[in-house]
Design an enzyme around this catalytic site. Structure first.
Site, PDB file in Angstrom:
ATOM      1  CB  THR A  33      -1.117   0.037   1.076  1.00  0.00           C
ATOM      2  OG1 THR A  33      -2.008  -1.001   0.566  1.00  0.00           O
ATOM      3  CG2 THR A  33      -2.208   1.259   1.393  1.00  0.00           C
ATOM      4  CE1 TYR A  46      -4.604  -0.915  -0.644  1.00  0.00           C
ATOM      5  CE2 TYR A  46      -2.666  -1.606  -2.332  1.00  0.00           C
ATOM      6  CZ  TYR A  46      -3.469  -1.674  -0.828  1.00  0.00           C
ATOM      7  OH  TYR A  46      -3.022  -2.537  -0.813  1.00  0.00           O
ATOM      8  CB  THR A 112       0.793  -3.922   6.318  1.00  0.00           C
ATOM      9  OG1 THR A 112      -0.427  -4.013   5.699  1.00  0.00           O
ATOM     10  CG2 THR A 112       1.099  -2.678   6.529  1.00  0.00           C
ATOM     11  CG  ASP A 113      -1.716  -7.708   3.911  1.00  0.00           C
ATOM     12  OD1 ASP A 113      -2.811  -6.519   4.213  1.00  0.00           O
ATOM     13  OD2 ASP A 113      -3.052  -8.101   2.457  1.00  0.00           O
ATOM     14  CE  LYS A 185      -3.134  -5.450   8.643  1.00  0.00           C
ATOM     15  NZ  LYS A 185      -2.963  -5.265   6.888  1.00  0.00           N
ATOM     16  CD  GLU A 306      -5.891 -29.314  27.688  1.00  0.00           C
ATOM     17  OE1 GLU A 306      -6.654 -29.087  26.964  1.00  0.00           O
ATOM     18  OE2 GLU A 306      -5.571 -27.673  27.274  1.00  0.00           O
TER      19      GLU A 306
HETATM   20  N1  ASP Z   1      -2.603  -6.192   0.574  1.00  0.00           N
HETATM   21  C1  ASP Z   1      -1.662  -4.925   0.651  1.00  0.00           C
HETATM   22  C2  ASP Z   1      -0.290  -5.685   1.700  1.00  0.00           C
HETATM   23  O1  ASP Z   1      -0.369  -6.454   2.103  1.00  0.00           O
HETATM   24  C3  ASP Z   1      -2.233  -4.264   2.493  1.00  0.00           C
HETATM   25  C4  ASP Z   1      -1.218  -2.892   3.191  1.00  0.00           C
HETATM   26  O2  ASP Z   1      -0.065  -3.347   2.091  1.00  0.00           O
HETATM   27  O3  ASP Z   1      -1.374  -2.162   3.583  1.00  0.00           O
HETATM   28  O4  ASP Z   1       0.249  -5.497   0.310  1.00  0.00           O
END
Ligand code: ASP
Length: 349
Positions: A33, A46, A112-113, A185, A306
């Site tokens: 992103t 996007y 971020t993923d 995340k 367990e």
């Molecule tokens: N789907 C995107 C990615 O991981 C989300 C992001 O960058 O925030 O590239």
């Protein structure tokens, strides 16, 4: 004497020029992103990886005062499309940059993923003590209050700070700095997207300053257990998610596929139902390494609690999430198939 006096101004000039030299940072861009462009400023939707690294750096002109920046485009993907091949490319290039003394610190821009996975992979294979900092953004560059420029600026600040040396790979996000091993995340949409559920942030970045508050006891770098080259073949390890009344078909499918390892994202303390129990026995009998982990975000999975792991032939992930346990098992399997040694990796790294 006269000769010495005549070269003094030159020496002074050399010292001055050296003192003026800014720290060198190489940004390795992979997409996400932070490099995304949307249709309009009021939409979060996007296309990932549209904006090249030079343009990203151009959005924070003041950074030129604190560092000498160069950018390299390693990939242009949304991080849901991150691959082991890109991980290897990053690892090889980072180790090469530091070996050749091409930079004092590295920033990796990343979606971020799966950022936490790339961060932990690099944490396990980077061989230098110099800082490597991952960052990204939740809003594309075209959005109102895009968070990318500030996150990138902070990441560069961290990468040039001498205090960041020897801390392993870090993730910088929303003014928090997180240890690669611990970070996760935590929000799928908010700009405060990352956290470390078991330990909290190690540091905060604010107004160009960096302050550290803790250091991981599980520091790997620079004692990397695995050497990664472009030709390193990583074994196949898959994750199976446990839930109430889950059938074990996926485990049997993976046995059929002859995978090298299976990580079970178990419930609670790495538990699973009877159907899974029987399928895990079949997987172990087929020579597959099965690691019990937990879908619960914090806490750990304890040996022989367990479930009796000696009897079942399983190992545990300790406090690693399933997605990170998979990475450690993949790298561990390049060294050994011995369960005891593999288990020790989980208690060490
Ligand atoms: N789907 C995107 C990615 O991981 C989300 C992001 O960058 O925030 O590239």
């Amino acid at each position: 004497m006269k000769k010495i006096l005549s070269v003094l101004p030159l020496i002074a000039l050399a010292v001055f020029v050296h003192a003026q030299k800014l720290p060198r940072v190489i940004i390795l861009a992979t997409g996400g992103t932070i490099a995304g462009a949307g249709a309009s400023s009021d939409r979060a939707g996007y296309t990932a990886g549209k904006i090249p690294i030079d343009q990203l750096v151009g959005s924070i002109p003041t950074v030129k005062k604190i560092a000498e920046i160069t950018g390299e485009q390693v990939a242009s993907v949304g991080s849901q499309d991150m691959t082991v091949d890109i991980w290897k490319k990053l690892a090889v290039r980072i180790n090469e940059i530091f070996k050749n003394n091409e930079a004092d610190g590295i920033v990796v821009t990343h979606g971020t993923d799966t950022q936490e996975e790339t961060a932990y992979f690099l944490d396990l294979v980077v061989t230098s003590e110099k800082p490597v900092v991952l960052t990204g953004s939740m809003r594309p560059a075209t959005a109102i209050s895009a968070d990318g420029p500030k996150n990138l600026y902070d990441a560069i600040t961290i990468a040039i700070d001498p205090k960041s040396k020897g801390r392993g790979v870090l993730v910088s996000f929303n003014e928090g700095i997180y240890d690669a091993r611990e970070v996760m995340k935590m929000s799928s949409t908010k700009t405060n997207a990352f956290g470390s559920p078991n330990t909290g942030a190690v540091d905060q970045a604010y107004d160009g300053t960096v302050e550290y508050y803790s250091k991981s006891e599980r520091q790997v770098n620079p004692k990397s257990p695995v050497v990664i080259t472009a030709d390193t073949k990583l074994p196949r390890v898959d994750i199976v998610y446990m839930y109430a009344d889950a059938p074990a078909d996926e485990i049997d499918l993976l046995i059929g596929k002859k995978v090298d390892g299976i990580v079970i994202a178990g419930v609670g303390n790495g538990n699973f139902n009877k159907a899974y129990m029987d399928a895990v026995k079949r997987a172990v009998a087929a020579g597959i390494i099965v690691c019990r982990s937990s879908r619960t975000p914090s806490g750990r999975v304890v040996l022989h609690d367990e479930i009796n792991d000696d009897e079942l032939g399983t190992i545990v992930s300790d406090d690693l999430t399933p997605q990170k346990a998979r990475i450690l098992l993949m790298l561990g399997l390049t060294k050994t198939k011995d369960k005891k040694q593999l288990q020790n990796f989980f208690f060490k790294y």
